[in-house]
Every structure is written in structure tokens, then in C-alpha cells.
Design a protein around this motif. Structure first.
Motif, PDB file in Angstrom:
ATOM      1  N   THR A  14       1.437   4.230  -9.682  1.00 28.85           N
ATOM      2  CA  THR A  14       1.105   2.844  -9.379  1.00 28.85           C
ATOM      3  C   THR A  14       2.123   1.867  -9.956  1.00 28.85           C
ATOM      4  O   THR A  14       2.593   0.956  -9.250  1.00 28.85           O
ATOM      5  N   GLU A  15       2.472   2.015 -11.225  1.00 29.22           N
ATOM      6  CA  GLU A  15       3.371   1.061 -11.865  1.00 29.22           C
ATOM      7  C   GLU A  15       4.838   1.300 -11.511  1.00 29.22           C
ATOM      8  O   GLU A  15       5.679   0.450 -11.790  1.00 29.22           O
ATOM      9  N   ARG A  16       5.137   2.420 -10.900  1.00 29.68           N
ATOM     10  CA  ARG A  16       6.526   2.736 -10.553  1.00 29.68           C
ATOM     11  C   ARG A  16       6.873   2.345  -9.115  1.00 29.68           C
ATOM     12  O   ARG A  16       8.028   2.461  -8.702  1.00 29.68           O
ATOM     13  N   THR A  17       5.874   1.914  -8.369  1.00 24.47           N
ATOM     14  CA  THR A  17       6.083   1.569  -6.965  1.00 24.47           C
ATOM     15  C   THR A  17       5.377   0.260  -6.642  1.00 24.47           C
ATOM     16  O   THR A  17       4.525  -0.215  -7.392  1.00 24.47           O
ATOM     17  N   GLY A  18       5.740  -0.314  -5.497  1.00 28.73           N
ATOM     18  CA  GLY A  18       5.059  -1.493  -4.981  1.00 28.73           C
ATOM     19  C   GLY A  18       4.647  -1.234  -3.549  1.00 28.73           C
ATOM     20  O   GLY A  18       5.155  -0.320  -2.888  1.00 28.73           O
ATOM     21  N   ALA A  19       3.715  -2.042  -3.041  1.00 25.75           N
ATOM     22  CA  ALA A  19       3.209  -1.858  -1.682  1.00 25.75           C
ATOM     23  C   ALA A  19       3.016  -3.215  -1.023  1.00 25.75           C
ATOM     24  O   ALA A  19       2.503  -4.149  -1.636  1.00 25.75           O
ATOM     25  N   VAL A  20       3.413  -3.307   0.239  1.00 28.12           N
ATOM     26  CA  VAL A  20       3.252  -4.526   1.024  1.00 28.12           C
ATOM     27  C   VAL A  20       2.634  -4.156   2.360  1.00 28.12           C
ATOM     28  O   VAL A  20       3.099  -3.239   3.041  1.00 28.12           O
ATOM     29  N   GLY A  21       1.564  -4.871   2.745  1.00 28.31           N
ATOM     30  CA  GLY A  21       0.949  -4.673   4.046  1.00 28.31           C
ATOM     31  C   GLY A  21       1.523  -5.640   5.066  1.00 28.31           C
ATOM     32  O   GLY A  21       1.802  -6.805   4.759  1.00 28.31           O
ATOM     33  N   VAL A  22       1.704  -5.150   6.302  1.00 24.74           N
ATOM     34  CA  VAL A  22       2.198  -5.959   7.426  1.00 24.74           C
ATOM     35  C   VAL A  22       1.188  -5.774   8.557  1.00 24.74           C
ATOM     36  O   VAL A  22       1.144  -4.720   9.190  1.00 24.74           O
ATOM     37  N   SER A  40       3.137   8.735   8.750  1.00 27.77           N
ATOM     38  CA  SER A  40       4.162   8.029   7.975  1.00 27.77           C
ATOM     39  C   SER A  40       5.559   8.479   8.367  1.00 27.77           C
ATOM     40  O   SER A  40       5.746   9.528   8.995  1.00 27.77           O
ATOM     41  N   PHE A  41       6.516   7.663   7.991  1.00 29.20           N
ATOM     42  CA  PHE A  41       7.917   8.049   8.080  1.00 29.20           C
ATOM     43  C   PHE A  41       8.661   7.365   6.941  1.00 29.20           C
ATOM     44  O   PHE A  41       8.173   6.407   6.334  1.00 29.20           O
ATOM     45  N   VAL A  42       9.851   7.853   6.660  1.00 26.89           N
ATOM     46  CA  VAL A  42      10.701   7.268   5.629  1.00 26.89           C
ATOM     47  C   VAL A  42      11.947   6.711   6.312  1.00 26.89           C
ATOM     48  O   VAL A  42      12.645   7.425   7.028  1.00 26.89           O
ATOM     49  N   GLY A  43      12.199   5.432   6.139  1.00 31.25           N
ATOM     50  CA  GLY A  43      13.370   4.794   6.725  1.00 31.25           C
ATOM     51  C   GLY A  43      14.050   3.904   5.707  1.00 31.25           C
ATOM     52  O   GLY A  43      13.688   3.894   4.523  1.00 31.25           O
ATOM     53  N   VAL A  91       8.997   3.760   2.570  1.00 34.72           N
ATOM     54  CA  VAL A  91       8.001   4.579   3.263  1.00 34.72           C
ATOM     55  C   VAL A  91       7.082   3.662   4.060  1.00 34.72           C
ATOM     56  O   VAL A  91       6.592   2.651   3.535  1.00 34.72           O
ATOM     57  N   CYS A  92       6.833   4.008   5.318  1.00 41.95           N
ATOM     58  CA  CYS A  92       5.955   3.217   6.179  1.00 41.95           C
ATOM     59  C   CYS A  92       4.795   4.086   6.643  1.00 41.95           C
ATOM     60  O   CYS A  92       4.999   5.210   7.110  1.00 41.95           O
ATOM     61  N   VAL A  93       3.571   3.567   6.518  1.00 43.46           N
ATOM     62  CA  VAL A  93       2.363   4.270   6.938  1.00 43.46           C
ATOM     63  C   VAL A  93       1.580   3.388   7.899  1.00 43.46           C
ATOM     64  O   VAL A  93       1.404   2.185   7.638  1.00 43.46           O
ATOM     65  N   ARG A  94       1.105   3.958   8.994  1.00 40.76           N
ATOM     66  CA  ARG A  94       0.254   3.207   9.924  1.00 40.76           C
ATOM     67  C   ARG A  94      -1.133   3.063   9.301  1.00 40.76           C
ATOM     68  O   ARG A  94      -1.716   4.035   8.815  1.00 40.76           O
ATOM     69  N   ALA A  95      -1.658   1.852   9.310  1.00 43.34           N
ATOM     70  CA  ALA A  95      -2.933   1.568   8.648  1.00 43.34           C
ATOM     71  C   ALA A  95      -3.800   0.680   9.521  1.00 43.34           C
ATOM     72  O   ALA A  95      -3.304  -0.056  10.374  1.00 43.34           O
ATOM     73  N   THR A 136       7.717   1.222  -1.774  1.00 46.89           N
ATOM     74  CA  THR A 136       9.073   1.347  -2.276  1.00 46.89           C
ATOM     75  C   THR A 136       9.040   1.280  -3.806  1.00 46.89           C
ATOM     76  O   THR A 136       8.060   0.786  -4.387  1.00 46.89           O
ATOM     77  N   PRO A 137      10.071   1.773  -4.497  1.00 45.43           N
ATOM     78  CA  PRO A 137      10.110   1.630  -5.958  1.00 45.43           C
ATOM     79  C   PRO A 137      10.010   0.169  -6.378  1.00 45.43           C
ATOM     80  O   PRO A 137      10.430  -0.741  -5.650  1.00 45.43           O
TER      81      PRO A 137
END
Length: 363
Positions: A138-146, A171-174, A182-186, A198-199
């Protein structure tokens, strides 16, 4: 008080924060909550999800180990696939819900902030001789929703290729601006949605890129107040509101979180018995409420003088223009159109039972 890596960025944007969220200081809203809600329904909203728990499982036994513990299939998933699952008590009640993502060298798990520690401890409890390492990322990465009808177009612009046909939980990694994302469909709002990971050191750059390039698509930052009203309209239960350790998956109609073919897992016997030999005494339903003021969490539902359930979430819906809520109600009253009453602090108000979701974008 914990803060996400984007806290200072949000502060610069004039965000209003809430501190009533599992020791996190998070964005309630940036501007008007109704406008933020409509941004997601009409264009694309960008939301900081970095407070959510992210666990990483590595080791040669990771798939087999997780498969025998959680409620959904893991061993049948290929790289790039995922699903929604729960981890249960031996009595079949929900300790935590989670999204599971299979990557080439690991399995990723995302859960709510309030269940991160309990999920980690529960998974660790069942590690015996397995070649598995569980790390809290958790503390080593961040997450953003689109999220929003223009989300796929925005991501096509930043990734450089079409992401629109990515199935849910896949998911895929780009790369975006030369950084691994990393992108995941949600599905968290009833709209097309993607969550990006991402880190920590790259999350601010990602946030800025999405907002800058998103202007052409009507993008704007949104806070958790709008995310909550969107998920209520979409009929999506949340841990700490509709879900908890007093709730069976069948009561919340979480069949998408359950594999009935995979065999044994913790709580499996209770879940199977409820499905094949009986039924829950109560079910999660929506309610259209005849009041301009939403009822409070825990307000009781009545049929005449008989108490039949309670409210778990409620909001004045910006999309529908009416007060709506989620809650549990006894099975005999779950038919759509059933008339019930909500006991608020001041009076009883009428309500009509609705099947979920309240809102779903037409394909």
C-alpha cells in the motif's frame, strides 16, 4: 493521520478533506459534489484511490494457496485476468472483499482501507509450508481511478493504444510518459472505469498527465463523496456499509464473488448450503424514499408495525433527482414495488423497494 502521496497536490487544488476514514485524511470533494458526480456521468472523473489496501503474493504456490482460501477461482485465471472475491469466516460471513489480479510474477489483491490489516492477518494465518510471500504494497504504490463514458478515450490518448475492450478485472502493463503503469478494468460507478497503479514516486506525474490530457474529454478531479453517491446509484455494496462480518455473501447477492465449482474453501459449506438447500432470511435491495432528506445509516424499515430491515447507505441522487438508499430487508418484502416505511429520527417516511442497480449506462 495517514495521507496519500497526492495529499499536497490535492491541497494545492483546494480540496476539502475528511478525517473520518480509517485514520486517513482523504479528499471529500474538490468543488461541488453534485458537479463532480455529473462529471463522471457525462465525461470522466479522476479520483485518488491510493488509500486502498494493496497486497502482493509471490512464490510458486501463490495461486494454489489463495485458491483454497478465498471464495472465487484463482487457479483457473491466466496472466492478465482477475475477479472479485471474498474471504469468509468458517461460518460463511465476510471478513473482507477484494479484487484479485493475476500478473506474470505475482498475484495482486486490492481491498478497502478498513480491511487491509484484517485481510493480511487472515491470509498470513493460513500460511504453513507454502512457498508464498505476502507483502503489503500500500505505501509503496499509488492508485488513480479514471471513470466515466470518456475514460477509454482518455486512456487511449495517454497509453497510445485502444483499451476499450479490456474485460472487467482484466489488466495490462503499459507505459505513460516512460513510466510503468498497471491498468485494470473496474466498475465502481456504473460507468466505464479503469484503475491505474504505479510506484509512489510516479503517482504525481500520472495524476498531472491524466488531468492535463483529460481536459479535452471533460475530465476533472473528484472526491470520495461523489464516488459514494455514484456507487449507490450503481447498486454496488461496500465493506463497512453493506458488507461486514455479520453478512453472508448470499444476503448481499454476491454470486459474482463465488465459484460454486472450485471445491472447498473457508466457509464454503455454509455458502453452498444457503444456495442449494435454503435461502437467506434477508436480501440487499434498493429503496426509493419519499423524502428530500436521506435517512441515516441504521434507520429501520417497517411494514406497518413489523420491523423488517434497515438502511445501510442513502443519498439524494444527482442523476435520478430523488432520494435513494441501500439496505437489507426480509425476503418476504423484496419484490420490486413493495411498499415499506423508514423510521427516521423525526418520523416515518414511505419507501418503495427497487431492484438494483438504480442506474446502469445503456450499452
Amino acid at each position: 493521520m495517514k495521507r496519500t502521496p497526492l495529499y499536497e497536490t490535492h491541497h494545492t487544488l483546494g480540496a476539502t478533506f475528511t478525517e473520518n476514514y480509517e485514520d486517513w485524511r482523504l479528499v471529500a470533494h474538490f468543488t461541488d459534489t453534485t458537479e463532480e458526480h455529473r462529471t463522471v456521468r457525462q465525461g470522466v472523473g479522476i479520483v485518488d484511490l491510493s488509500h486502498r489496501g494493496r497486497l502482493r503474493l509471490t512464490g510458486s504456490d501463490r495461486a494454489a494457496y489463495l485458491h483454497r482460501i478465498i471464495s472465487n477461482d484463482v487457479e483457473g485465471l491466466s496472466v492478465g485476468e482477475g475477479n472479485y472475491a471474498t474471504i469468509l469466516t468458517n461460518r460463511g460471513k465476510i471478513i473482507a472483499d477484494m479484487n484479485v489480479y493475476v500478473f506474470e510474477d505475482s498475484i495482486g489483491i486490492e481491498t478497502n482501507a478498513e480491511t487491509t490489516l484484517s485481510l493480511y492477518q487472515e491470509l498470513d494465518k493460513y500460511l504453513i509450508a507454502d512457498d508464498v510471500t505476502i507483502e503489503d504494497f500500500t505505501e509503496r504504490t499509488g492508485a488513480v481511478g479514471v471513470h466515466g463514458p470518456a475514460a477509454a478515450e482518455l486512456l487511449q490518448t495517454v497509453y497510445g493504444f485502444d483499451v476499450g475492450d479490456l474485460p472487467e478485472y482484466h489488466s495490462f502493463v503499459g507505459e505513460i510518459d516512460g513510466r510503468r503503469i498497471v491498468c485494470v478494468r473496474a466498475n465502481e460507478t456504473g460507468e466505464v472505469g479503469y484503475n491505474l497503479y504505479t510506484p509512489t514516486e510516479s503517482i504525481e506525474s500520472l495524476w498531472d498527465t491524466l488531468l492535463t490530457k483529460g481536459r479535452a474529454f471533460g475530465a476533472a478531479p473528484v472526491g470520495l463523496t461523489s464516488l459514494n453517491s455514484l456507487r449507490i446509484e450503481a447498486g454496488i455494496p461496500r465493506y463497512g456499509a453493506e458488507l461486514g462480518d455479520s453478512v453472508f455473501p448470499g444476503e448481499a447477492e454476491l454470486e459474482r464473488a463465488i465459484s460454486f465449482e472450485k471445491g472447498c474453501y473457508i466457509g464454503q459449506e455454509i455458502v453452498a448450503r444457503m444456495k442449494y438447500r435454503g435461502h437467506p432470511n434477508r436480501l440487499l435491495r434498493g429503496f426509493e424514499i419519499a423524502s428530500d432528506i436521506p435517512p441515516q445509516v441504521g434507520d429501520r424499515l417497517f411494514a406497518e408495525d413489523k420491523e423488517i430491515g434497515w438502511i445501510t447507505s442513502a443519498v439524494v441522487s444527482p442523476t435520478l433527482g430523488k432520494t435513494i438508499g441501500l439496505g437489507f430487508i426480509r425476503v418476504a418484502f423484496t419484490d420490486e414495488g413493495s411498499r415499506v416505511e423508514v423510521q427516521t429520527a423525526d418520523s416515518r417516511v414511505g419507501a418503495t423497494v427497487q431492484l438494483l442497480p438504480f442506474y446502469q449506462r445503456e450499452a
